[in-house]
Design a protein around this motif. Structure first.
Motif, PDB file in Angstrom:
ATOM      1  N   THR A  97      33.644  10.851  82.222  1.00 27.02           N
ATOM      2  CA  THR A  97      33.658   9.515  81.636  1.00 27.02           C
ATOM      3  C   THR A  97      35.052   9.219  81.095  1.00 27.02           C
ATOM      4  O   THR A  97      35.906  10.116  80.971  1.00 27.02           O
ATOM      5  N   LEU A  98      35.295   7.987  80.774  1.00 29.56           N
ATOM      6  CA  LEU A  98      36.602   7.591  80.251  1.00 29.56           C
ATOM      7  C   LEU A  98      36.881   8.250  78.905  1.00 29.56           C
ATOM      8  O   LEU A  98      38.019   8.659  78.620  1.00 29.56           O
ATOM      9  N   VAL A  99      35.871   8.397  78.094  1.00 29.42           N
ATOM     10  CA  VAL A  99      36.053   9.035  76.780  1.00 29.42           C
ATOM     11  C   VAL A  99      36.436  10.503  76.949  1.00 29.42           C
ATOM     12  O   VAL A  99      37.338  11.015  76.272  1.00 29.42           O
ATOM     13  N   GLU A 100      35.739  11.189  77.842  1.00 28.35           N
ATOM     14  CA  GLU A 100      36.068  12.599  78.081  1.00 28.35           C
ATOM     15  C   GLU A 100      37.482  12.755  78.620  1.00 28.35           C
ATOM     16  O   GLU A 100      38.203  13.694  78.247  1.00 28.35           O
ATOM     17  N   LEU A 101      37.903  11.868  79.489  1.00 29.55           N
ATOM     18  CA  LEU A 101      39.252  11.938  80.027  1.00 29.55           C
ATOM     19  C   LEU A 101      40.299  11.712  78.944  1.00 29.55           C
ATOM     20  O   LEU A 101      41.313  12.418  78.890  1.00 29.55           O
ATOM     21  N   MET A 102      40.068  10.775  78.051  1.00 28.96           N
ATOM     22  CA  MET A 102      41.023  10.513  76.970  1.00 28.96           C
ATOM     23  C   MET A 102      41.110  11.697  76.010  1.00 28.96           C
ATOM     24  O   MET A 102      42.192  12.046  75.519  1.00 28.96           O
ATOM     25  N   ILE A 103      39.979  12.326  75.730  1.00 31.60           N
ATOM     26  CA  ILE A 103      39.998  13.499  74.846  1.00 31.60           C
ATOM     27  C   ILE A 103      40.786  14.630  75.477  1.00 31.60           C
ATOM     28  O   ILE A 103      41.578  15.327  74.816  1.00 31.60           O
ATOM     29  N   THR A 104      40.607  14.838  76.768  1.00 33.22           N
ATOM     30  CA  THR A 104      41.345  15.896  77.466  1.00 33.22           C
ATOM     31  C   THR A 104      42.846  15.642  77.435  1.00 33.22           C
ATOM     32  O   THR A 104      43.645  16.551  77.173  1.00 33.22           O
ATOM     33  N   LEU A 105      43.254  14.401  77.664  1.00 32.74           N
ATOM     34  CA  LEU A 105      44.681  14.070  77.623  1.00 32.74           C
ATOM     35  C   LEU A 105      45.250  14.245  76.213  1.00 32.74           C
ATOM     36  O   LEU A 105      46.391  14.692  76.038  1.00 32.74           O
ATOM     37  N   ALA A 106      44.483  13.914  75.207  1.00 33.77           N
ATOM     38  CA  ALA A 106      44.953  14.088  73.835  1.00 33.77           C
ATOM     39  C   ALA A 106      45.164  15.558  73.499  1.00 33.77           C
ATOM     40  O   ALA A 106      46.155  15.940  72.865  1.00 33.77           O
ATOM     41  N   LEU A 107      44.235  16.406  73.935  1.00 31.70           N
ATOM     42  CA  LEU A 107      44.395  17.848  73.687  1.00 31.70           C
ATOM     43  C   LEU A 107      45.615  18.398  74.419  1.00 31.70           C
ATOM     44  O   LEU A 107      46.355  19.225  73.869  1.00 31.70           O
ATOM     45  N   LEU A 108      45.827  17.961  75.647  1.00 31.11           N
ATOM     46  CA  LEU A 108      47.014  18.414  76.380  1.00 31.11           C
ATOM     47  C   LEU A 108      48.296  17.984  75.687  1.00 31.11           C
ATOM     48  O   LEU A 108      49.284  18.729  75.643  1.00 31.11           O
ATOM     49  N   GLY A 109      48.303  16.779  75.137  1.00 30.93           N
ATOM     50  CA  GLY A 109      49.481  16.326  74.407  1.00 30.93           C
ATOM     51  C   GLY A 109      49.750  17.155  73.167  1.00 30.93           C
ATOM     52  O   GLY A 109      50.900  17.474  72.856  1.00 30.93           O
ATOM     53  N   ILE A 110      48.696  17.531  72.441  1.00 24.93           N
ATOM     54  CA  ILE A 110      48.872  18.363  71.244  1.00 24.93           C
ATOM     55  C   ILE A 110      49.421  19.734  71.624  1.00 24.93           C
ATOM     56  O   ILE A 110      50.343  20.260  70.970  1.00 24.93           O
ATOM     57  N   PHE A 111      48.875  20.320  72.672  1.00 23.50           N
ATOM     58  CA  PHE A 111      49.373  21.629  73.103  1.00 23.50           C
ATOM     59  C   PHE A 111      50.834  21.543  73.535  1.00 23.50           C
ATOM     60  O   PHE A 111      51.635  22.461  73.285  1.00 23.50           O
ATOM     61  N   ALA A 112      51.227  20.451  74.191  1.00 28.90           N
ATOM     62  CA  ALA A 112      52.608  20.298  74.634  1.00 28.90           C
ATOM     63  C   ALA A 112      53.552  20.188  73.441  1.00 28.90           C
ATOM     64  O   ALA A 112      54.644  20.777  73.428  1.00 28.90           O
ATOM     65  N   VAL A 113      53.143  19.436  72.412  1.00 26.80           N
ATOM     66  CA  VAL A 113      53.991  19.285  71.216  1.00 26.80           C
ATOM     67  C   VAL A 113      54.185  20.621  70.519  1.00 26.80           C
ATOM     68  O   VAL A 113      55.253  20.925  69.978  1.00 26.80           O
ATOM     69  N   ILE A 114      53.164  21.462  70.533  1.00 25.83           N
ATOM     70  CA  ILE A 114      53.278  22.760  69.870  1.00 25.83           C
ATOM     71  C   ILE A 114      54.084  23.753  70.705  1.00 25.83           C
ATOM     72  O   ILE A 114      54.888  24.528  70.176  1.00 25.83           O
ATOM     73  N   ALA A 115      53.907  23.728  72.021  1.00 29.99           N
ATOM     74  CA  ALA A 115      54.494  24.762  72.872  1.00 29.99           C
ATOM     75  C   ALA A 115      55.943  24.487  73.243  1.00 29.99           C
ATOM     76  O   ALA A 115      56.734  25.426  73.384  1.00 29.99           O
ATOM     77  N   VAL A 116      56.321  23.228  73.413  1.00 26.35           N
ATOM     78  CA  VAL A 116      57.678  22.921  73.893  1.00 26.35           C
ATOM     79  C   VAL A 116      58.758  23.402  72.935  1.00 26.35           C
ATOM     80  O   VAL A 116      59.734  24.032  73.359  1.00 26.35           O
ATOM     81  N   PRO A 117      58.688  23.159  71.627  1.00 25.52           N
ATOM     82  CA  PRO A 117      59.744  23.682  70.741  1.00 25.52           C
ATOM     83  C   PRO A 117      59.848  25.204  70.766  1.00 25.52           C
ATOM     84  O   PRO A 117      60.962  25.761  70.745  1.00 25.52           O
ATOM     85  N   SER A 118      58.719  25.879  70.805  1.00 32.95           N
ATOM     86  CA  SER A 118      58.762  27.348  70.867  1.00 32.95           C
ATOM     87  C   SER A 118      59.398  27.818  72.157  1.00 32.95           C
ATOM     88  O   SER A 118      60.152  28.802  72.175  1.00 32.95           O
ATOM     89  N   PHE A 119      59.108  27.122  73.243  1.00 36.33           N
ATOM     90  CA  PHE A 119      59.690  27.496  74.532  1.00 36.33           C
ATOM     91  C   PHE A 119      61.200  27.279  74.540  1.00 36.33           C
ATOM     92  O   PHE A 119      61.964  28.108  75.060  1.00 36.33           O
ATOM     93  N   ASN A 120      61.663  26.181  73.954  1.00 39.27           N
ATOM     94  CA  ASN A 120      63.103  25.925  73.886  1.00 39.27           C
ATOM     95  C   ASN A 120      63.807  26.962  73.018  1.00 39.27           C
ATOM     96  O   ASN A 120      64.913  27.418  73.347  1.00 39.27           O
ATOM     97  N   SER A 121      63.177  27.338  71.915  1.00 38.00           N
ATOM     98  CA  SER A 121      63.770  28.362  71.060  1.00 38.00           C
ATOM     99  C   SER A 121      63.857  29.707  71.775  1.00 38.00           C
ATOM    100  O   SER A 121      64.845  30.439  71.634  1.00 38.00           O
TER     101      SER A 121
END
Length: 249
Positions: A97-121
């Motif tokens: 459903t559209l709601v499930e898809l939006m929740i999945t994209l939001a979780l992926l965005g949170i993981f990206a915000v957390i992982a990218v700085p650590s990866f750059n460091s």
């Protein structure tokens, strides 16, 4: 004579009444096409019609098919009817459903915000560490050449150009060290003419080098060249058991 005549007449009589020789004739063969009645084209059509009428295909039962009253169902190819029947009878097929898809994209965005700085460091720390280890190998090569050739070797230190290892007598450059200050900046203590000299016996001019990025001593390394020619590479952000407080050696 009479006896001869009797004998001859008796032989003639036997020959006249003798049974004629039996002739061997092959038996007549009967083929299936001759034994069975010949079937005409009309008979073939009638037999085919009877066979089809007596055979009930599992997918020809219109009561089981969806939309059986639609005339276009009978126009489908026989092989497509089972597929439509199967696809229409599946009830376990679900989508997002559209709601499930939006929740999945939001979780992926949170993981990206957390992982990218650590990866750059991690990338930055690896670049500084690899340059420090490369500098150690570079200076060890200069010392080894001095001992091997029984001649003094010089390491020319340059801030904005590759470092060079050359023979002190001939001045021939044998090896260079590329360095990019944007990735890892190498600073040295005060040296005469910006040269580190290795003598024929393996001893060297004492010196210290720091390898840092963005002037951050917590992720930098300290390399010490001892008078004996030995090298000491301290752990990241450390010097003599204490914290490295500055990138200036």
């Amino acid at each position: 004579m009479a006896g001869r005549l009797r004998g001859k007449s008796s032989s003639v009589v036997r020959d006249e009444y003798a049974r004629p020789p039996r002739q061997k004739t092959p038996p007549k063969r009967t083929y299936a096409s001759e034994a069975e009645p010949r079937t005409s084209a009309a008979n073939i059509d009638s037999i085919t019609a009877q066979t089809e009428a007596s055979t009930v295909h599992p997918y020809n039962r219109t009561n089981d098919l969806p939309h059986a009253d639609n005339a276009s169902t009978h126009l489908h190819h026989p092989l497509t009817i089972p597929l439509e029947y199967i696809m229409s009878s599946r009830t376990d097929m679900h989508g997002f459903t559209l709601v499930e898809l939006m929740i999945t994209l939001a979780l992926l965005g949170i993981f990206a915000v957390i992982a990218v700085p650590s990866f750059n460091s991690l990338i930055r720390n690896n670049q500084v560490q690899s340059k420090a280890e490369e500098l150690v190998i570079f200076l060890q090569h200069a010392r080894g050449q001095a001992v091997l050739n029984r001649q003094a070797y010089e390491v020319q230190i340059k801030s904005n150009a590759p470092w060079e290892i050359s023979n002190a007598g001939s001045g021939e450059v044998e090896r260079i060290l590329e360095h990019n200050p944007a990735h890892a900046e190498i600073l040295s203590s005060a040296l005469s003419d910006d040269k580190l000299v290795y003598r024929a016996n393996g001893t060297a001019t004492t010196a210290k080098f720091t390898i840092c990025r963005d002037s951050d001593p917590t992720t930098g390394y300290l390399l010490e060249v001892q008078a004996s020619g030995g090298l000491v590479l301290y752990p990241r952000g450390k010097k003599d058991g204490a914290a490295l407080d500055s990138c200036t050696p």
